[in-house]
Design a protein around this motif. Structure first.
Motif, PDB file in Angstrom:
ATOM      1  N   GLN A  30       0.874  -1.173   0.000  1.00 34.21           N
ATOM      2  CA  GLN A  30       0.000   0.000   0.000  1.00 34.21           C
ATOM      3  C   GLN A  30       0.916   1.229   0.000  1.00 34.21           C
ATOM      4  N   ILE A  31       0.622   2.180  -0.876  1.00 29.93           N
ATOM      5  CA  ILE A  31       1.427   3.410  -0.977  1.00 29.93           C
ATOM      6  C   ILE A  31       0.500   4.595  -0.719  1.00 29.93           C
ATOM      7  N   ILE A  32       0.836   5.401   0.284  1.00 28.61           N
ATOM      8  CA  ILE A  32       0.020   6.581   0.592  1.00 28.61           C
ATOM      9  C   ILE A  32       0.822   7.819   0.197  1.00 28.61           C
ATOM     10  N   LEU A  33       0.363   8.437  -0.885  1.00 32.40           N
ATOM     11  CA  LEU A  33       1.062   9.596  -1.452  1.00 32.40           C
ATOM     12  C   LEU A  33       0.424  10.875  -0.928  1.00 32.40           C
ATOM     13  N   GLU A  34       1.243  11.712  -0.282  1.00 35.02           N
ATOM     14  CA  GLU A  34       0.773  13.012   0.194  1.00 35.02           C
ATOM     15  C   GLU A  34       1.741  14.092  -0.290  1.00 35.02           C
ATOM     16  N   TYR A  35       1.449  15.349   0.053  1.00 33.29           N
ATOM     17  CA  TYR A  35       2.256  16.441  -0.510  1.00 33.29           C
ATOM     18  C   TYR A  35       3.756  16.256  -0.260  1.00 33.29           C
ATOM     19  N   SER A  36       4.122  16.047   0.978  1.00 33.23           N
ATOM     20  CA  SER A  36       5.556  15.975   1.287  1.00 33.23           C
ATOM     21  C   SER A  36       5.922  14.676   2.008  1.00 33.23           C
ATOM     22  N   SER A  37       5.163  13.651   1.734  1.00 29.09           N
ATOM     23  CA  SER A  37       5.534  12.338   2.294  1.00 29.09           C
ATOM     24  C   SER A  37       4.929  11.212   1.466  1.00 29.09           C
ATOM     25  N   VAL A  38       5.587  10.072   1.582  1.00 30.63           N
ATOM     26  CA  VAL A  38       5.066   8.834   0.990  1.00 30.63           C
ATOM     27  C   VAL A  38       5.187   7.761   2.077  1.00 30.63           C
ATOM     28  N   THR A  39       4.076   7.124   2.384  1.00 33.12           N
ATOM     29  CA  THR A  39       4.080   6.056   3.380  1.00 33.12           C
ATOM     30  C   THR A  39       3.936   4.725   2.651  1.00 33.12           C
ATOM     31  N   ILE A  40       4.827   3.799   2.990  1.00 34.26           N
ATOM     32  CA  ILE A  40       4.805   2.480   2.343  1.00 34.26           C
ATOM     33  C   ILE A  40       4.469   1.432   3.400  1.00 34.26           C
ATOM     34  N   ILE A  41       3.543   0.541   3.063  1.00 33.34           N
ATOM     35  CA  ILE A  41       3.145  -0.534   3.975  1.00 33.34           C
ATOM     36  C   ILE A  41       3.242  -1.863   3.230  1.00 33.34           C
ATOM     37  N   TRP A  42       4.128  -2.724   3.735  1.00 31.94           N
ATOM     38  CA  TRP A  42       4.338  -4.049   3.111  1.00 31.94           C
ATOM     39  C   TRP A  42       3.745  -5.148   3.992  1.00 31.94           C
ATOM     40  N   TRP A  43       3.091  -6.095   3.360  1.00 27.72           N
ATOM     41  CA  TRP A  43       2.703  -7.360   3.986  1.00 27.72           C
ATOM     42  C   TRP A  43       2.381  -8.332   2.860  1.00 27.72           C
ATOM     43  N   THR A  44       2.213  -9.595   3.208  1.00 27.37           N
ATOM     44  CA  THR A  44       1.941 -10.590   2.168  1.00 27.37           C
ATOM     45  C   THR A  44       0.475 -10.999   2.246  1.00 27.37           C
ATOM     46  N   HIS A  45      -0.305 -10.531   1.283  1.00 26.91           N
ATOM     47  CA  HIS A  45      -1.769 -10.711   1.288  1.00 26.91           C
ATOM     48  C   HIS A  45      -2.139 -12.184   1.430  1.00 26.91           C
ATOM     49  N   VAL A  46      -1.454 -13.049   0.663  1.00 30.23           N
ATOM     50  CA  VAL A  46      -1.866 -14.444   0.554  1.00 30.23           C
ATOM     51  C   VAL A  46      -1.694 -15.221   1.865  1.00 30.23           C
TER      52      VAL A  46
END
Lengths: 114, 114
Positions: free
Chosen positions: B76-92
């Motif tokens: 999941q990538i959350i794009l904002e004005y001056s930040s990017v938040t990345i969230i990793w996990w394995t869906h399966v």
């Protein structure tokens, strides 16, 4: 919604007033598919758009990023495998401005034309 | 972290087991700046990266999207004005796999080299 998407954003400064509840209700009525959320006491407009392929999600993210740059108004964009969620609000007034409704309508138009 | 970022992801299928708490603790120790979160009972790795300009946030988002496509593993990538938040996990597997730690380390490397 079509009419709303054709409008241009007005300049919005710190002194501007957020829309009232009645104004929000009235504008939300014109905006298909968007929901009003309250996040940390701030009213925002949110819609999740579903795609079939990741490259479509990425392309839509970039289209909204270009819209954001061209209007100097930047939403939160949540990019996932087969969806993109867009959240609009006006940071400087901690709430919703008419611009947010215009940009939400433009966002829906961009998704349709993708 | 450098070593982790040089590893390649293994194939991961439905039958794979999520990492145990001890394994997560041990791998998290090698991964600077990332936090373990629990979201809807699923363990995930999260980090917010700060930028100075929106175009940098957009470029970083696209770099991570390319990494996601090349490994067929999509955060999941959350794009904002001056930040990017990345969230990793394995869906399966509804949890964390070694691949998530490798990709988190690669994400940090990509941010540094931007």
């Amino acid at each position: 919604m079509t009419t709303l998407s054709k409008l241009s954003c007005e300049a919005c400064s710190t002194g501007a007033q957020p829309l009232t509840n009645d104004e929000i209700d009235s504008m939300l009525f014109k905006l298909s598919g968007w929901e009003l959320i309250i996040d940390s006491d701030i009213k925002k407009l949110k819609r999740q758009f579903h795609t079939e392929k990741y490259h479509q999600s990425v392309a839509f993210t970039n289209a909204i990023a270009s819209l954001a740059e061209s209007t100097n108004h930047h939403p939160q964009i949540i990019l996932e495998y087969s969806s993109v969620t867009i959240i609009w609000w006006t940071h400087v007034i901690h709430g919703l401005h008419k611009n947010d409704f215009i940009l939400a309508a433009k966002t829906s138009e961009l998704f349709k034309s993708d």
